[in-house]
Design an enzyme around this catalytic site. Structure first.
Site, PDB file in Angstrom:
ATOM      1  N   GLU A 153      -2.276  -7.558   0.789  1.00 33.93           N
ATOM      2  CA  GLU A 153      -1.793  -6.183   0.191  1.00 33.93           C
ATOM      3  C   GLU A 153      -1.939  -6.304  -1.453  1.00 33.93           C
ATOM      4  OE1 GLU A 153       0.414  -4.082   3.798  1.00 33.93           O
ATOM      5  OE2 GLU A 153       1.441  -4.950   2.035  1.00 33.93           O
ATOM      6  N   GLU A 312      -3.097  -3.822  10.077  1.00 39.29           N
ATOM      7  CA  GLU A 312      -1.610  -3.512   9.995  1.00 39.29           C
ATOM      8  C   GLU A 312      -1.264  -2.148  10.503  1.00 39.29           C
ATOM      9  OE1 GLU A 312       0.945  -5.100   7.116  1.00 39.29           O
ATOM     10  OE2 GLU A 312       0.043  -6.861   6.954  1.00 39.29           O
TER      11      GLU A 312
END
Length: 673
Positions: A153, A312
């Protein structure tokens, strides 16, 4: 060339982040058995494990990861192997405290979280390259390896650092971008407020100043910060490509979360082998499934329409919002399969086993604290079986109806200080226009303003404050060749340097829209205006109005009150073979529906009035067939019309004419032929 999908998977991916280092080894074999029971096909490992893999400088311990990788292989589970460069060890920061990032206010962050990195720091770059090379040499040939997962991320939680190392690096970036200090002065308009520079060496990052600083400098710094993170990804990717050729390399994006808008994912999408995304529901009272659909559509678009992967999401509640409700029964499967409908090649979660310690111990997981005797576990097992049943749609592509323009550089520019109204939120306009299209049951592709739009009968422009001349020409040619354009207010105003386009607003778009705007007239808080249509119908606008002067456009709706009373509120301009609509006030999604209906009529977009609100119908198509997803977000059974006969893959039932979709359920029909 590396693969563009995880190697070794014959069907869709199902699984999640696996952090065995948080548990004694006696738990690992239990994990393997439960993963098989749940139908897990791939897990992400090693993402936060740098301190364990390199417990002291230059000393490596791969034994535990060897055992984990071997266990995964023995149990037929593929590994998405992370490079742990999002979380350098404590020893690294002790030796290199200057690798911790500095805020614009001059505060240096401390060690103890994640992502606390100055990406310009030379020591960090060297250390991250070194651990990546060690991993690649050790695991390139491991039979469990499906793909590489670089970092985690990017841009979260720190997207930009303002330290002296970044100042030096920023000057390098400016020389490459502009060539000379004169070009920088011209682009940034430094004649204003006496900001002119005599050399590039005088330029600092846009740190805190007594009042508003130079907006063009702030915009370029966001570009620089994005490019710096991407440089580090590319460095790691190239090591992995060199040492593990043929294995795809990715990093997990967060495309549609407004809290994570620091990266230009159009540029990032060109650098990864496989686009992957993380998505979490923002439970603030809005219809969360609409944002989910938007995120999936945007991620697919960043992938160029190719299949992508949801890396995710959550099985139930998260832990980082002010209030974190659990998902309702059936919602986990519905969320997961909605991503699959819109192009994902599977559904993975954070995380496999719920943590007992640390900041995310209250974040839901596939295997919760409640264990296997729980609703979440039962739904995970059921979902794993459903994902397995959908293997035949692998590599098919989602079919879109219309397009929406999306440009991160425009978002960055729009978010700078001192704009006409702080109530105008460009991202809110994007969400609202998307919701209006969603409620008309239209599947949306997103596109860069300079991209080829010829495949789409309708293109929506919800907020394009920054529009380049190339983008303006692209939109004009699109309309002239028969396209239909729907543009929202405060678009086309500035160029790539945040300088107002010469002449009246809307600058770059005034020719295609056939109008000028004499003046912006934002509304005070709580105020609204009425706009009336030719048939006497009435809509309500708030936040924003404009003094619009038609220059070839026809007036469709008119301001009935307010300072702009009697002036055009909505216009329509015929240019060439196409039409351009303009909306100069803020409307709700429900009020926008009236205008979207008009634009759809001009574009010849097929209507679907028989579908209930909050029932999605999305199509994936490819060599293995045509698959129709029907996703019912309502509390009542829905009847969905089918144009052909087929087999429903989750129940095995035949479907013809109409498909019954139970409340909260998903059905997937593979059409005959």
């Amino acid at each position: 060339m590396p693969e563009t999908t995880p190697t070794g998977l014959t069907g869709l991916a199902f699984g999640g982040d696996y952090n065995p280092e948080q548990w004694p080894e006696s738990v690992w074999r239990e994990d393997m058995a439960l993963m098989r029971e749940a139908g897990v096909t791939m897990v992400s490992v090693g993402i936060f494990s740098w301190a364990l893999l390199e417990p002291s400088p230059g000393t490596h311990d791969f034994g535990w990861l060897d055992r984990v990788m071997d266990l995964l292989h023995e149990n037929g589970i593929r590994a998405d192997l992370g490079t742990p460069t999002v979380a350098p060890p404590a020893w690294f920061y002790r030796a290199h405290p200057d690798a911790l990032p500095v805020t614009a206010e001059g505060v240096r962050y401390a060690f103890g979280s994640r992502g606390a990195i100055c990406h310009s720091n030379t020591a960090y770059r060297e250390a991250s390259a070194a651990i990546t090379e060690q991993l690649a040499r050790r695991y390139a040939e491991h039979p469990a390896l499906a793909m590489w997962h670089v970092h985690n991320e990017y841009g979260v939680p720190v997207s930009a650092c303002y330290c002296d190392s970044c100042a030096t690096h920023f000057r390098v970036w400016l020389r490459a971008a502009y060539g000379s200090v004169e070009a920088v002065n011209e682009a940034w308009g430094t004649a204003f407020w006496g900001q002119r520079y005599g050399s590039i060496e005088e330029i600092e990052p846009p740190r805190v100043t007594p009042t508003v600083g130079n907006p063009a400098q702030a915009l370029d710094y966001r570009r620089f910060a994005d490019a710096t993170l991407r440089e580090n990804f590319v460095r790691e990717r190239d090591i992995l490509h060199r040492l593990a050729p043929g294995t795809p390399v990715t990093t997990n994006f967060m495309t549609a979360l407004s809290q994570c808008d620091s990266l230009d994912y159009w540029a990032w999408g060109r650098e990864v082998d496989l686009v992957t995304n993380d998505h979490y529901l923002i439970t603030d009272g809005r219809r969360t499934h609409v944002n989910l659909a938007m995120a999936a559509d945007l991620t697919r678009s960043v992938a160029g329409g190719a299949p992508w992967l949801l890396l995710e999401h959550s099985t139930s509640g998260v832990n980082w919002q002010p209030r974190n409700p659990a998902k309702a029964p059936g919602q986990m499967a519905r969320n997961s399969l909605a991503h699959v409908a819109r192009g994902s090649e599977g559904a993975l979660f954070f995380q496999w086993r719920q943590s007992r310690s640390g900041a995310e111990k209250f974040h839901s997981a596939m295997l919760p604290h409640a264990g296997t005797d729980s609703r979440v576990w039962s739904e995970v097992v059921e979902l794993g079986a459903s994902v397995s049943e959908l293997a035949s749609l692998k590599s098919t592509r989602t079919v879109a109806d219309v397009a929406m323009l999306w440009d991160w550089h425009s978002w960055w520019a729009q978010s700078l200080q001192w704009r006409p109204s702080e109530d105008h939120d460009a991202r809110e306009r994007a969400d609202t226009f998307y919701e209006a299209l969603y409620d008309r049951h239209l599947t949306v592709d997103f596109a860069h303003p300079e991209a080829d739009l010829s495949a789409y009968p309708l293109v929506v422009v919800p907020a394009l404050y920054l529009a380049t001349e190339a983008a303006a020409l692209n939109l004009k040619e699109y309309v002239a060749q028969g396209g239909t354009l729907l543009v929202s207010y405060f678009s086309g105003i500035v160029d790539e340097h945040d300088a107002v386009h010469p002449g009246p607003c809307p600058g770059a778009l005034r020719d295609v829209l056939g109008l000028t705007v004499e003046e912006f007239s934002p509304l005070l808080d709580g105020r609204s205006v009425r706009i009336t249509g030719p048939d006497g119908a009435e809509l309500t606008g708030d936040v924003w109005t404009e003094f619009v002067v038609p220059r070839g456009a026809e007036t469709v709706w008119t301001y009935a009150d307010g300072l702009a009373a009697g002036r055009p509120a909505v216009t329509r301009h015929r240019i060439g073979d196409g039409t351009a609509w303009y909306v100069s006030t803020r409307l709700t999604a429900r009020d926008l529906d009236t205008l979207v209906a008009g634009a759809c009529a001009d574009a010849g977009v097929t209507e679907r009035p028989e579908l209930p609100r909050d029932v999605e119908v999305v199509t994936r198509r490819g060599d293995t067939g045509t698959f129709v997803f029907a996703i019912n977000h309502t509390e009542s059974e829905a009847k969905v019309p089918l144009d052909a006969h087929g087999t429903e893959l989750l129940t095995g039932e035949r479907a013809a004419g109409r498909l019954a979709v139970p409340a909260g359920a998903v059905r997937v029909v593979r059409l005959d032929g």
